[in-house]
Design an enzyme around this catalytic site. Structure first.
Site, PDB file in Angstrom:
ATOM      1  N   GLU A  80      -5.993 -10.905  -1.253  1.00 39.06           N
ATOM      2  CA  GLU A  80      -6.896 -10.651  -0.112  1.00 39.06           C
ATOM      3  C   GLU A  80      -8.342 -10.574  -0.590  1.00 39.06           C
ATOM      4  OE1 GLU A  80      -5.588  -7.238   2.194  1.00 39.06           O
ATOM      5  OE2 GLU A  80      -3.482  -7.824   2.057  1.00 39.06           O
ATOM      6  N   GLU A 118       0.797  -1.241   0.000  1.00 45.66           N
ATOM      7  CA  GLU A 118       0.000   0.000   0.000  1.00 45.66           C
ATOM      8  C   GLU A 118       0.824   1.284   0.000  1.00 45.66           C
ATOM      9  OE1 GLU A 118      -2.820  -0.392   3.218  1.00 45.66           O
ATOM     10  OE2 GLU A 118      -3.806  -2.112   2.288  1.00 45.66           O
TER      11      GLU A 118
END
Ligand code: XIL
Length: 351
Positions: A267, A155
């Protein structure tokens, strides 16, 4: 009525490893453990291998070094032991992330008071390199051959922060102290410590969005060309209408593969709060479309790495709150397979 058992399970149906994020408590439930063994060939710790659970401040202070933090693998070890005992692989999540890393890792004297002054870039660079080195070596020593992919950086991109290259700035102490160079530094360190065959991944959410993808490709391309980065993790937290069409996701996946790296869906969950048969059928259709993307990728020779669900049962999902239940996964709260499971499975053996 009990559903008939499908002939093959999820992991057997695919050429790539299929797995899920778990917590230590879930795995200690024999029913969930059995479900994982049957359906999955890979695991990832939902939280237990994040820096906040690995960094040990007391031991760090006792160690007396300004650049080497003490680590402990105890929090996640039952998950790694379980995976090893059942012949599964492990995705290691995560080495460098702005979240779930304690602020004291970035402060002078490892000070954990809220306003403690931050270290300079050269000190953080050393701390980061030591952390990555120590964790990778300790994990590879304790569970040889278990980890097949490392989330090296997670991220680093956030279009809303207004950075010209769309980097995450406002809430990333790594960026604030080291600038963009922290990304390369992390991959260089990981490269030195990886065992043969372990994928070194950049991982992000909404990585199918064109602006985010462009930002990721900008720094990932040279890293991939140098062999420092060998995998892209598309987190794949989707909703029922985002992305609007699964072809947007598919195009992004293929563009990442063009870097010459393996692509992973790391995910997966598809947020829905509708548990009616109609709502769950719509979810199944979306899972069917998603797994069809993976099947076409394999068919076309794209190196698909791990495909991981972010949780096992709906009630385990981070999206599920008591005041607002969510039903985003493949198994219901009893562990029974949902229509989404059948859609993901498709019951066909992939070459
Ligand atoms: C989430 C976990 O699911 C939660 O239990 C925790 O409270 C916060 O983190 N992107 C990531 C994951 O890379 O580590 C996050 O996991 C979800 C978003």
């Amino acid at each position: 009525m009990m559903k008939q058992s499908p002939a093959i399970s999820l992991w057997e149906a695919y050429a790539f490893p299929v797995g899920a994020a778990v917590g230590v408590r879930q795995l200690s439930d024999p029913a969930i453990a059995a479900l994982c063994v049957r359906e999955f060939s890979a695991l990832v710790a939902e939280n237990a291998m994040k820096p906040m659970y690995i960094l040990d401040r007391q031991a760090t202070l006792l160690g007396g070094s300004n650049t080497r933090a003490a680590i402990t693998l105890e929090a996640g070890s039952p998950i790694a032991d379980f995976a090893a005992a059942h012949g599964m692989t492990l995705r290691f999540h995560v080495l460098v992330w702005h979240q779930q890393t304690p602020r004291w890792f970035f402060t002078q004297g490892w000070d954990d008071t809220p306003e403690a002054p931050l270290v300079e870039a050269d000190v953080l660079a050393e701390r980061m390199a030591n952390y990555i080195t120590d964790v990778m070596q300790a994990v590879n020593r304790r569970w040889p051959g278990l980890v097949s992919a490392w989330d090296v950086v997670n991220e680093a991109v956030e279009p809303e922060h207004g950075h010209p290259q769309l980097l995450r700035t406002r809430n990333s102490l790594y960026y604030q102290i080291m600038g963009e160079g922290y990304i390369r530094h992390a991959f260089q360190t990981a490269r030195r410590n990886a065992a043969p065959g372990q994928a070194l991944c950049y991982n992000d959410f909404n990585s199918f969005q064109p602006d985010k993808q462009q930002a990721i490709l900008r720094f990932a391309k040279p890293l991939a060309a140098e062999g420092l980065l060998t995998g892209i993790g598309m987190q794949t937290h989707l909703t029922m209408d985002f992305p609007a069409s699964m072809s947007e996701y598919e195009q992004a996946l293929r563009r990442y593969a063009d870097l010459g790296v393996e692509v992973q869906a790391t995910e997966i969950d598809i947020r829905t709060h509708d548990n009616t048969p109609t709502g769950q059928q719509a979810l199944a259709d979306r899972y069917g479309a998603l797994f069809a993307v993976f099947r076409r990728a394999v068919r076309d020779g794209i190196p698909m790495g791990h495909v991981m669900l972010w949780g096992v049962r709906d009630c385990d999902s981070w999206l599920c709150r008591p005041e607002r239940p969510a039903y985003p996964l493949l198994f219901d709260h009893t562990g029974a397979r949902k229509p989404a499971y059948d859609a993901a499975l498709q019951e066909e053996k992939q070459a």
